[in-house]
Motif scaffolding. Structure first.
Motif, PDB file in Angstrom:
ATOM      1  N   UNK A  17      -4.768   3.636 -31.167  1.00  0.00           N
ATOM      2  CA  UNK A  17      -4.610   2.202 -30.941  1.00  0.00           C
ATOM      3  C   UNK A  17      -3.585   1.663 -31.922  1.00  0.00           C
ATOM      4  N   UNK A  18      -3.051   0.512 -31.606  1.00  0.00           N
ATOM      5  CA  UNK A  18      -2.193  -0.238 -32.522  1.00  0.00           C
ATOM      6  C   UNK A  18      -2.948  -1.505 -32.879  1.00  0.00           C
ATOM      7  N   UNK A  19      -2.955  -1.850 -34.171  1.00  0.00           N
ATOM      8  CA  UNK A  19      -3.746  -3.005 -34.607  1.00  0.00           C
ATOM      9  C   UNK A  19      -3.145  -3.650 -35.840  1.00  0.00           C
ATOM     10  N   UNK A  20      -3.465  -4.939 -35.990  1.00  0.00           N
ATOM     11  CA  UNK A  20      -3.142  -5.661 -37.210  1.00  0.00           C
ATOM     12  C   UNK A  20      -4.211  -5.326 -38.246  1.00  0.00           C
ATOM     13  N   UNK A  21      -3.771  -5.065 -39.465  1.00  0.00           N
ATOM     14  CA  UNK A  21      -4.711  -4.798 -40.553  1.00  0.00           C
ATOM     15  C   UNK A  21      -4.324  -5.644 -41.756  1.00  0.00           C
ATOM     16  N   UNK A  22      -5.173  -5.613 -42.752  1.00  0.00           N
ATOM     17  CA  UNK A  22      -4.896  -6.325 -43.998  1.00  0.00           C
ATOM     18  C   UNK A  22      -3.691  -5.748 -44.725  1.00  0.00           C
ATOM     19  N   UNK A  23      -3.208  -4.579 -44.291  1.00  0.00           N
ATOM     20  CA  UNK A  23      -2.022  -3.956 -44.889  1.00  0.00           C
ATOM     21  C   UNK A  23      -0.872  -3.835 -43.896  1.00  0.00           C
ATOM     22  N   UNK A  24      -0.898  -4.659 -42.843  1.00  0.00           N
ATOM     23  CA  UNK A  24       0.167  -4.641 -41.841  1.00  0.00           C
ATOM     24  C   UNK A  24      -0.262  -3.956 -40.561  1.00  0.00           C
ATOM     25  N   UNK A  25       0.663  -3.902 -39.608  1.00  0.00           N
ATOM     26  CA  UNK A  25       0.382  -3.289 -38.311  1.00  0.00           C
ATOM     27  C   UNK A  25       0.392  -1.770 -38.444  1.00  0.00           C
ATOM     28  N   UNK A  26      -0.583  -1.128 -37.833  1.00  0.00           N
ATOM     29  CA  UNK A  26      -0.626   0.337 -37.820  1.00  0.00           C
ATOM     30  C   UNK A  26      -0.805   0.832 -36.392  1.00  0.00           C
ATOM     31  N   UNK A  27      -0.346   2.036 -36.145  1.00  0.00           N
ATOM     32  CA  UNK A  27      -0.734   2.827 -34.985  1.00  0.00           C
ATOM     33  C   UNK A  27      -1.627   3.914 -35.555  1.00  0.00           C
ATOM     34  N   UNK A  30      -0.644   7.679 -36.032  1.00  0.00           N
ATOM     35  CA  UNK A  30       0.469   7.778 -36.990  1.00  0.00           C
ATOM     36  C   UNK A  30      -0.014   7.500 -38.401  1.00  0.00           C
ATOM     37  N   UNK A  31      -0.868   6.492 -38.548  1.00  0.00           N
ATOM     38  CA  UNK A  31      -1.406   6.136 -39.859  1.00  0.00           C
ATOM     39  C   UNK A  31      -2.209   7.295 -40.442  1.00  0.00           C
ATOM     40  N   UNK A  32      -3.003   7.986 -39.603  1.00  0.00           N
ATOM     41  CA  UNK A  32      -3.785   9.125 -40.069  1.00  0.00           C
ATOM     42  C   UNK A  32      -2.892  10.258 -40.560  1.00  0.00           C
ATOM     43  N   UNK A  33      -1.761  10.446 -39.899  1.00  0.00           N
ATOM     44  CA  UNK A  33      -0.896  11.562 -40.261  1.00  0.00           C
ATOM     45  C   UNK A  33      -1.569  12.886 -39.950  1.00  0.00           C
ATOM     46  N   UNK A  34      -1.401  13.853 -40.845  1.00  0.00           N
ATOM     47  CA  UNK A  34      -1.938  15.197 -40.623  1.00  0.00           C
ATOM     48  C   UNK A  34      -3.222  15.461 -41.397  1.00  0.00           C
ATOM     49  N   UNK A  35      -3.844  14.407 -41.916  1.00  0.00           N
ATOM     50  CA  UNK A  35      -5.033  14.600 -42.733  1.00  0.00           C
ATOM     51  C   UNK A  35      -6.300  14.108 -42.060  1.00  0.00           C
ATOM     52  N   UNK A  36      -7.348  14.100 -42.841  1.00  0.00           N
ATOM     53  CA  UNK A  36      -8.645  13.612 -42.417  1.00  0.00           C
ATOM     54  C   UNK A  36      -8.699  12.101 -42.537  1.00  0.00           C
ATOM     55  N   UNK A  37      -9.581  11.485 -41.749  1.00  0.00           N
ATOM     56  CA  UNK A  37      -9.752  10.040 -41.822  1.00  0.00           C
ATOM     57  C   UNK A  37     -11.193   9.623 -41.596  1.00  0.00           C
ATOM     58  N   UNK A  38     -11.533   8.466 -42.150  1.00  0.00           N
ATOM     59  CA  UNK A  38     -12.842   7.858 -41.928  1.00  0.00           C
ATOM     60  C   UNK A  38     -12.600   6.437 -41.433  1.00  0.00           C
TER      61      UNK A  38
END
Length: 143
Positions: A17-27, A30-38
């Protein structure tokens, strides 16, 4: 794709998804990159328990960083509420938020991830946690 009627399962690809966040717009992917995420949700900005939870995540974020794990929060409140809440968390928890908060006012992402309980207030997310692997697949869910 999931919605509030279709639960995401372990091994499913985490919806992008693409969304507005407190640190700007992210996809998200792409934001996760090649790592783990929570990805975790909280029901509403300014609630005492959620304020404490976000403060604690900020406090332990260096542990996530050391392990190469990105964390991101979500609520159905708008970005301006997140900005005010960030200041409240700093004041009440003594810690600065150091991860993005997704503004999901239209509930698009909460619905995509099945975070809205069908028998509860349809504007509040349930507490959900998704651990996502480098392959963008869901490895753990907690609701």
């Amino acid at each position: 794709m999931a919605n509030s009627n279709t639960a995401l399962q372990l091994g499913d690809e985490a919806p992008d998804f693409t969304a507005e966040t407190s640190e700007g717009t992210i996809t998200f992917h792409d934001w996760l990159g090649d790592g783990w995420g929570v990805l975790f949700s909280h029901p509403k900005d300014f609630t005492p328990v959620c304020t404490t939870e976000l403060g604690e995540v900020a406090r332990i974020k260096p542990e996530f960083d050391r392990r190469g794990v990105k964390v991101i929060g979500l609520s159905v409140d708008p970005l301006d509420s997140h900005e005010r809440w960030t200041r409240d968390i700093e004041e009440t928890q003594g810690v600065t938020l150091n991860f993005p908060l997704i503004a999901d006012g239209d509930r698009r992402i909460a619905d995509l991830y099945g975070m809205i309980h069908p028998n509860a207030d349809d504007t509040a997310t349930v507490r959900s946690v998704f651990v996502i692997g480098p392959d963008k697949k869901i490895k753990l869910t907690i609701t």
